[in-house]
Design a protein around this motif. Structure first.
Motif, short mmCIF file in Angstrom:
data_model
loop_
_atom_site.label_atom_id
_atom_site.label_comp_id
_atom_site.label_asym_id
_atom_site.label_seq_id
_atom_site.Cartn_x
_atom_site.Cartn_y
_atom_site.Cartn_z
N ALA A 182 0.86 -1.31 0.00
CA ALA A 182 0.26 0.05 -0.03
C ALA A 182 0.78 1.28 -0.07
N VAL A 183 0.30 2.27 -0.67
CA VAL A 183 1.05 3.63 -0.56
C VAL A 183 0.13 4.47 0.14
N ILE A 184 1.16 4.88 1.24
CA ILE A 184 0.36 5.91 2.18
C ILE A 184 0.67 7.32 2.08
N TYR A 185 -0.24 8.11 1.70
CA TYR A 185 -0.04 9.44 1.83
C TYR A 185 -0.44 10.08 3.29
N PRO A 186 0.64 10.60 3.86
CA PRO A 186 0.19 11.12 5.42
C PRO A 186 -0.64 12.18 5.10
N LEU A 187 -0.65 13.01 4.01
CA LEU A 187 -1.33 14.11 3.66
C LEU A 187 -1.58 14.19 2.39
N SER A 188 -2.82 14.93 2.06
CA SER A 188 -3.03 14.89 0.41
C SER A 188 -2.84 16.52 0.37
N ALA A 189 -2.74 16.95 -1.09
CA ALA A 189 -2.55 18.25 -1.31
C ALA A 189 -4.22 18.82 -1.49
N GLY A 190 -5.10 17.98 -1.68
CA GLY A 190 -6.44 18.38 -1.68
C GLY A 190 -7.11 18.77 -0.51
N SER A 191 -8.26 19.06 -0.69
CA SER A 191 -9.11 19.62 0.48
C SER A 191 -10.39 19.24 0.51
N GLY A 192 -11.16 19.25 1.67
CA GLY A 192 -12.19 18.70 1.95
C GLY A 192 -12.73 18.74 3.33
N PRO A 193 -14.13 18.38 3.58
CA PRO A 193 -14.55 18.71 5.17
C PRO A 193 -14.14 17.63 6.06
N MET A 194 -13.09 16.72 5.92
CA MET A 194 -12.62 15.74 6.77
C MET A 194 -12.51 16.21 8.24
N HIS A 195 -11.96 17.53 8.28
CA HIS A 195 -11.84 18.03 9.65
C HIS A 195 -12.95 17.79 10.61
N LEU A 196 -14.07 18.01 9.71
CA LEU A 196 -15.45 17.89 10.73
C LEU A 196 -15.54 16.58 11.47
N PHE A 197 -15.20 15.80 10.57
CA PHE A 197 -15.35 14.28 11.13
C PHE A 197 -14.17 13.90 12.17
N ARG A 198 -13.07 14.43 12.03
CA ARG A 198 -11.81 14.21 12.92
C ARG A 198 -12.07 15.28 14.11
N ASN A 199 -12.66 16.60 14.34
CA ASN A 199 -12.85 17.20 14.92
C ASN A 199 -13.98 17.05 15.97
N PHE A 200 -15.20 16.62 15.34
CA PHE A 200 -16.46 16.63 16.09
C PHE A 200 -16.49 15.24 16.43
N LEU A 201 -16.19 14.12 15.60
CA LEU A 201 -16.59 12.78 15.91
C LEU A 201 -15.26 12.26 16.91
N ARG A 202 -14.32 12.87 16.59
CA ARG A 202 -12.79 12.43 17.10
C ARG A 202 -12.62 10.83 16.76
N ILE A 203 -12.80 10.45 15.50
CA ILE A 203 -12.39 9.16 15.04
C ILE A 203 -11.29 9.26 14.05
N PRO A 204 -10.66 8.07 13.86
CA PRO A 204 -9.44 8.05 12.48
C PRO A 204 -10.37 7.95 11.36
N VAL A 205 -9.81 8.71 10.27
CA VAL A 205 -10.16 8.61 8.85
C VAL A 205 -9.42 8.38 8.00
N VAL A 206 -9.55 7.34 7.27
CA VAL A 206 -8.75 6.96 5.97
C VAL A 206 -9.23 7.10 4.68
N SER A 207 -8.75 7.65 3.87
CA SER A 207 -9.62 7.62 2.45
C SER A 207 -8.85 6.66 1.60
N VAL A 208 -9.93 5.71 0.96
CA VAL A 208 -9.56 4.64 0.01
C VAL A 208 -10.46 4.64 -0.97
N GLY A 209 -10.54 4.25 -2.21
CA GLY A 209 -11.61 4.01 -3.02
C GLY A 209 -11.36 2.95 -4.27
N CYS A 210 -12.20 3.03 -5.07
CA CYS A 210 -12.02 1.99 -6.44
C CYS A 210 -11.67 2.52 -7.65
N SER A 211 -11.08 3.55 -7.54
CA SER A 211 -10.70 4.46 -8.87
C SER A 211 -9.26 3.79 -9.48
#
Lengths: 451, 451
Positions: B388-417
């Motif tokens: 697996a190739v792990i990007y500790p950070l992406s150059a893009g943006s999105g509302p992930m912080h809302l899930f991290r800050n308010f739900l206080r859970i780990p979030v990882v992005s993967v997909g089928c592209s």
């Protein structure tokens, strides 16, 4: 004295004159859009031919036709040349007009329409002054030449070859330029010179296509490069930073300063109209006027890059452009400044920017001491009964330098306009009273010039 | 082992899954234009309801509906949350599409259409992974929650109040973010964080109306003021000059650098595609990657002032505007940067410029050391048979912080592209093979998460 009869003729035929002007205004002639140009040139030629002028269409390799007309005098070898233009500014915004811009509506003692004042009113006024001599005396006091071009409103880009080609035909002792009028206190204004203008476009390029702004840490942004390039051209104190830009700039002479002191500069009114509290660098009074007329400028006319719609878009644009004009004062030249600009940008690391030259006219002025200036001023004072206001230079631009440089004659600009004429704006108009008085002024000028 | 049966179900029903994705692609849902939003939300809700999910439309005071769906497990108290979005980018430029953008055409083993990859393919893939468990075991291994919003492509401007309001409903142990896929060598990519973004517009004003550029010696030019203001934000070496801008910026940790070293950075291909010879400041290799992911930016997205048409116009504009975005890295906040920007402009004499905030999301990342990261990576390697190739950070943006800050859970992005999916571009597509493999990946992830 024949001038009395000429005045009577003008008064007696003023309605007919107005009708000829209305006819000319009704013919659109928007050079920016190429609208009605040929038709208008034909109409102008027809007006002259009807008066017994010899006419000719002067053409260079390209450009709109220049209508030339002349009437030689049987008794004088002196020649007076009139420069005018039959093209007009676009009438937009249309919704702000009280009457259709090409209707030539007469209301409140005014003729309304695009071109009524700038410059068709002056064309007809001058032609009619000559007609008045012909009809009352059967002759003109001096040789009269009319040079009426069709690209003034787009910067006369094709005029130089025409002037060069027809230099002999155009030879004259003096020329009257296209514009002028009276101010709120009824004083006639004379303009002895024009600034030059150099119009350029700067283009910066980055990647071959727009990319997502997430790539900004690595991908060059031409909008930033354009900002930095522009920033190296002028500082926040309005000082132009191009090396040796001010090399050939001279301050006004003491004679010119005396002239400036007599100019009614409507500082308060201008600020109010434009909603600004102060002029740049806090300039005021005579200082402001000196700045306006004697300082060259570097102006951003337009900026465009990337996304300019509502809200935001995370785009890193692949192109950016700026349109600029430099207003030049006597002894500067557009070629010199273009070279200096190119060199300066290169020296500051912006050699990759494309510099497109859109057009140029040169600065020029007729010296205040020229006898022709004195003659025009004295005639104006006689006709209007007020002191003439002399602008040794105007802040505007035009192809006057071609007449000064190639024909080597004095040129003074006067006209039949008035303060609320709205040239270049909606509801352009010409007061019939100003039109008739202006016609008498030109007639008197022709007569005085013959002496 | 039930996972074998789940795989068999997925393989046996893949045609049916593709048909559901085609149905979803055929429903336009362009948030930028408000096109088809309600219809698409309904369709997504219907897909979930059909699978036996409890569904609910989550609404804040404004904004497009968020479709929420959950299926509780009979045997596990653990909860996995999926974040997705049903809105898509506008399909323009239309002429560059091989097939109609909302046709869902199947060709060359791919499903073509706007949203096929971003993000409808992931929605369907995830739902189908859950369906496979339900149909083969009658249960789900863990509680499953889906949060599918409709404004991701316009910056999720209305999401924060929704997350706050439904915080309890959304409670989970971990979340899978919306995007990801495999690279050219078939390695699965994981993203642990996103940069933040602050979008602003700067507006400079001059006189109340455009004036003739002959007035440039005296009348303030907002285009120049904008250039000077922008120039004080960033220098030619790409250094952002706003006071204390870099205050909270940290370089990548040694653990993160180790991660970066494993990232296949296609430097040569990127340069060739964009027609550029070098990256900014000559960055290359690991340095370029560090810059891309760990440096905040200040980008001009757009510039507009005065005349931007053909040729030249001697105008002195009365307005000028620039659109900018700042990409923010962890520990910076949009509010902090907005304040610093405002203060900086004021301090440099540009306090008169209007600063409009168009939107903001915050930077955030899940630590590499989080056990959830390890779990996702191991599962990915098992399913794809590659590191697996792990990007500790992406150059893009999105509302992930809302899930991290308010739900206080780990979030990882993967997909089928896959690498040629053309997200945000013409001919967006999803390989059916990637879609099916991605579905098995999610199923395995659910199963592994339950252990």
């Amino acid at each position: 004295m024949s001038l009395q009869k000429v005045y009577e003729y003008i008064d007696g035929h003023s309605e007919e004159f107005v009708q000829d002007l209305v006819r000319l205004v009704k013919q659109p002639s928007v050079s920016a859009k190429g609208e009605g140009i040929e038709e208008c040139a034909k109409l102008v030629e027809e007006l002259m031919a009807k008066m017994g002028f010899s006419t000719k269409i002067l053409k260079g390799r390209k450009g709109n036709p220049v209508v030339y007309g002349e009437k030689l005098s049987q008794k004088s070898s002196k020649t007076l040349l009139f420069y005018n233009h039959y093209d007009v500014q676009p009438p937009e915004p249309l919704e702000e007009w009280k009457y259709e811009p090409f209707s030539g509506t007469i209301a409140d003692g005014k003729i309304y329409g695009r071109g009524a004042s700038d410059n068709k009113g002056n064309i007809v006024s001058r032609l009619k002054a000559v007609q008045a001599f012909l009809e009352t005396t059967g002759d003109v006091p001096v040789n009269i030449k009319f040079f009426i071009e069709g690209e003034e409103e787009i910067g006369s880009p094709n005029l130089e070859p025409v002037i060069k080609k027809f230099k002999k035909l155009l030879s004259a002792d003096a020329a009257i330029w296209e514009f002028g009028g009276t101010d709120r206190r009824g004083r006639p204004h004379l303009y002895l010179g024009l600034k030059g203008v150099l119009s350029v476009e700067l283009k910066a390029k980055g990647a071959v296509k727009d990319v997502h702004s997430a790539n900004a840490p690595l991908i060059p942004n031409p909008a930033w490069r354009l900002v930095w390039a522009l920033n190296c051209l002028k500082d926040g104190e309005e000082k132009i930073l191009i090396e040796k830009f001010y090399e050939h700039v001279s301050p006004p002479s003491s004679e010119e300063i005396e002239c400036l002191k007599t100019i009614p500069f409507e500082e308060k009114e201008t600020k109010k109209e434009l909603g600004i509290k102060r002029f740049l660098r806090g300039k005021s009074g005579l200082e402001a006027l000196k700045t306006l007329l004697y300082e060259p400028t570097c102006t951003i006319n337009g900026l465009l890059s990337g996304y300019t719609g509502k809200g935001s878009k995370t785009v890193l644009p692949c192109e950016a452009m700026a349109k600029l004009d430099f207003r030049l004062v006597p002894n500067q030249s557009s070629e010199e400044i273009f070279k200096k600009l190119t060199k300066h940008l290169k020296r500051h690391g912006f050699g990759d920017l494309e510099i497109i030259k859109h057009g140029a006219t040169e600065p020029t002025k007729t010296p205040i001491s020229d006898p022709f200036v004195k003659l025009v001023a004295e005639t104006a004072e006689k006709v209007y009964g007020k002191n003439a206001v002399i602008y040794p230079l105007s802040a505007g631009s035009g192809p006057m330098h071609l007449f000064r440089n190639f024909l080597r004659i004095p040129v003074v600009s006067v006209g039949c306009s008035h303060p609320e004429a709205n040239a270049h704006a909606p509801n352009e108009n010409l007061k019939i009273e100003s039109f008739v008085r202006g016609t008498k002024f030109i007639a008197t000028l022709i007569s005085d010039f013959a002496q």
